[in-house]
Structures are given as structure tokens and as C-alpha cells.
Design a protein around this motif. Structure first.
Motif, mmCIF file in Angstrom:
data_model
loop_
_atom_site.group_PDB
_atom_site.id
_atom_site.type_symbol
_atom_site.label_atom_id
_atom_site.label_comp_id
_atom_site.label_asym_id
_atom_site.label_seq_id
_atom_site.Cartn_x
_atom_site.Cartn_y
_atom_site.Cartn_z
ATOM 1 N N ASP A 40 68.689 28.833 30.635
ATOM 2 C CA ASP A 40 68.133 27.539 31.009
ATOM 3 C C ASP A 40 68.503 26.440 30.019
ATOM 4 O O ASP A 40 68.661 25.289 30.389
ATOM 5 C CB ASP A 40 66.603 27.628 31.127
ATOM 6 C CG ASP A 40 66.227 28.456 32.353
ATOM 7 O OD1 ASP A 40 67.097 28.647 33.234
ATOM 8 O OD2 ASP A 40 65.085 28.914 32.406
ATOM 9 N N LYS A 43 74.317 24.511 27.790
ATOM 10 C CA LYS A 43 74.938 23.242 28.130
ATOM 11 C C LYS A 43 76.379 23.234 27.640
ATOM 12 O O LYS A 43 76.673 23.720 26.563
ATOM 13 C CB LYS A 43 74.174 22.104 27.451
ATOM 14 C CG LYS A 43 74.329 20.793 28.161
ATOM 15 C CD LYS A 43 73.397 19.766 27.560
ATOM 16 C CE LYS A 43 73.368 18.522 28.434
ATOM 17 N NZ LYS A 43 72.453 17.540 27.936
ATOM 18 N N LYS A 74 75.512 23.606 42.301
ATOM 19 C CA LYS A 74 74.727 22.366 42.267
ATOM 20 C C LYS A 74 73.274 22.630 42.647
ATOM 21 O O LYS A 74 72.344 22.105 42.022
ATOM 22 C CB LYS A 74 75.342 21.364 43.247
ATOM 23 C CG LYS A 74 75.593 20.026 42.627
ATOM 24 C CD LYS A 74 76.313 19.116 43.584
ATOM 25 C CE LYS A 74 75.880 17.702 43.251
ATOM 26 N NZ LYS A 74 76.481 16.724 44.091
ATOM 27 N N LYS A 75 73.098 23.473 43.654
ATOM 28 C CA LYS A 75 71.741 23.813 44.101
ATOM 29 C C LYS A 75 70.961 24.482 42.977
ATOM 30 O O LYS A 75 69.744 24.354 42.880
ATOM 31 C CB LYS A 75 71.847 24.740 45.321
ATOM 32 C CG LYS A 75 70.648 24.720 46.206
ATOM 33 C CD LYS A 75 70.921 25.444 47.495
ATOM 34 C CE LYS A 75 69.656 25.607 48.289
ATOM 35 N NZ LYS A 75 69.838 26.426 49.461
ATOM 36 N N ASN A 77 71.212 23.684 40.009
ATOM 37 C CA ASN A 77 71.113 22.675 38.943
ATOM 38 C C ASN A 77 71.877 23.060 37.687
ATOM 39 O O ASN A 77 71.437 22.797 36.569
ATOM 40 C CB ASN A 77 69.645 22.414 38.576
ATOM 41 C CG ASN A 77 68.941 21.635 39.646
ATOM 42 O OD1 ASN A 77 69.528 20.736 40.245
ATOM 43 N ND2 ASN A 77 67.707 22.002 39.918
ATOM 44 N N ASP A 78 73.024 23.704 37.872
ATOM 45 C CA ASP A 78 73.791 24.169 36.716
ATOM 46 C C ASP A 78 75.105 23.422 36.530
ATOM 47 O O ASP A 78 75.848 23.721 35.596
ATOM 48 C CB ASP A 78 74.097 25.671 36.863
ATOM 49 C CG ASP A 78 72.964 26.532 36.344
ATOM 50 O OD1 ASP A 78 72.115 26.006 35.597
ATOM 51 O OD2 ASP A 78 72.931 27.721 36.681
ATOM 52 N N GLU A 79 75.400 22.447 37.403
ATOM 53 C CA GLU A 79 76.737 21.840 37.341
ATOM 54 C C GLU A 79 77.022 21.140 36.017
ATOM 55 O O GLU A 79 78.145 21.142 35.536
ATOM 56 C CB GLU A 79 76.995 20.896 38.532
ATOM 57 C CG GLU A 79 76.283 19.563 38.478
ATOM 58 C CD GLU A 79 74.898 19.589 39.088
ATOM 59 O OE1 GLU A 79 74.289 20.677 39.207
ATOM 60 O OE2 GLU A 79 74.400 18.501 39.422
ATOM 61 N N HIS A 80 75.995 20.565 35.378
ATOM 62 C CA HIS A 80 76.206 19.841 34.120
ATOM 63 C C HIS A 80 76.427 20.782 32.930
ATOM 64 O O HIS A 80 76.783 20.345 31.847
ATOM 65 C CB HIS A 80 75.017 18.923 33.843
ATOM 66 C CG HIS A 80 73.727 19.663 33.673
ATOM 67 N ND1 HIS A 80 73.094 20.299 34.720
ATOM 68 C CD2 HIS A 80 72.978 19.908 32.581
ATOM 69 C CE1 HIS A 80 71.991 20.869 34.273
ATOM 70 N NE2 HIS A 80 71.905 20.659 32.979
#
Ligand SMILES: C[S@@+](CC[C@H](N)C(=O)[O-])C[C@H]1O[C@@H](n2cnc3c(N)ncnc32)[C@H](O)[C@@H]1O
Length: 122
Positions: A40, A43, A74-75, A77-80
Motif C-alpha cells: 500500500d 511508490k 487503475k481500478k 488505484n496502483d497506476e501512480h
């Protein structure tokens, strides 16, 4: 072809057990296995690829397959968090090793790419 679910679960368990902070995956395809490797608080960005000590990098020749799986990434929330490098694996690894800070710094590497070159990846 994507990693089998049971192999993917084993990888996810190993990563948790060793608390992997810096990983690399060679051979991404649609990105199924990469989602298992990002904690989580993980980055990464393209500009950090060769320099950071906390990094999640993914190398593949084929961006189209990665783009196909991108809506799922993307769903989640990991794209960044994802540093996708479109490159032949050997040149990406050579470039990585040009930065001496990267040598011996990865906690985990998942090689899932062209089998005939495996000896060259070590
Ligand atoms: C088995 S798939 C990876 C599956 C992925 N690890 C998963 O579990 O979803 C192999 C991938 O390796 C990539 N590939 C093959 N040869 C390569 C090379 N020389 N350099 C970089 N990527 C390569 C292919 O484009 C393909 O997407």
C-alpha cells in the motif's frame, strides 16, 4: 501468458515474508503479476527508476499488452506506483547496472520473459 494464480499467490507471500522494498519484474504482459508486488505504501515513477532505493519497476518490450491490462491496474488505484519501462530486458538491465547504487540493491526479481535468454539475466 499470465502467471498461474497459485504461483502468483506464492510470490505475494514471499514478498510479504521478506518485506520487499525494491523489486523488478522482467516480462509484464497485461500486468497481472505486477499488482501482487506493490504494498500500500509503495511508490515509483519513471524518473526514479535508476536512483531510488524504494522502487517497483517493470520491463517489457510490449506496451500494448500492458495498456490492455491498465484499466484493472487503475481500478486497483496502483497506476501512480508503477514504473513501466518499455525496453528489451537486457538493455534495461545494463542501463540499471550503470548506476552502481542499484547493484545488489533489489530485494526481489521476477523474471518471466523469453526463456532462451534466462542465463543472461543473472
Ligand atoms: C509470460 S509473459 C509475462 C507474464 C506476466 N509476468 C504475468 O504474470 O502476467 C512474457 C512477457 O515477456 C515479454 N518479453 C519477451 N521477450 C522480452 C525481452 N527480450 N525483453 C523484454 N520483455 C520481453 C513479452 O512481451 C511478454 O509480455
Amino acid at each position: 501468458m499470465a502467471t498461474a494464480p497459485e504461483a502468483a499467490q506464492l510470490i505475494a507471500l514471499l514478498l510479504k515474508l521478506i518485506n520487499a522494498k525494491k523489486t523488478i519484474e522482467i516480462g509484464v504482459f497485461t500486468g497481472y503479476s505486477l499488482l501482487l508486488k506493490i504494498p500500500d505504501d509503495g511508490k515509483a515513477s519513471a524518473s526514479q527508476f535508476y536512483t531510488t532505493k524504494f522502487d517497483y519497476s517493470y520491463v517489457d518490450l510490449d506496451r500494448d499488452a500492458y495498456e490492455m491490462g491498465f484499466p484493472v491496474i487503475k481500478k486497483a488505484n496502483d497506476e501512480h506506483k508503477i514504473n513501466f519501462i518499455q525496453s528489451p530486458a537486457l538493455s534495461a538491465l545494463d542501463e540499471l547496472l550503470n548506476d552502481h547504487d542499484n547493484r545488489g540493491s533489489f530485494d526481489f526479481a521476477f523474471i518471466d520473459t523469453d526463456k532462451v535468454s534466462y542465463q543472461k539475466y543473472h
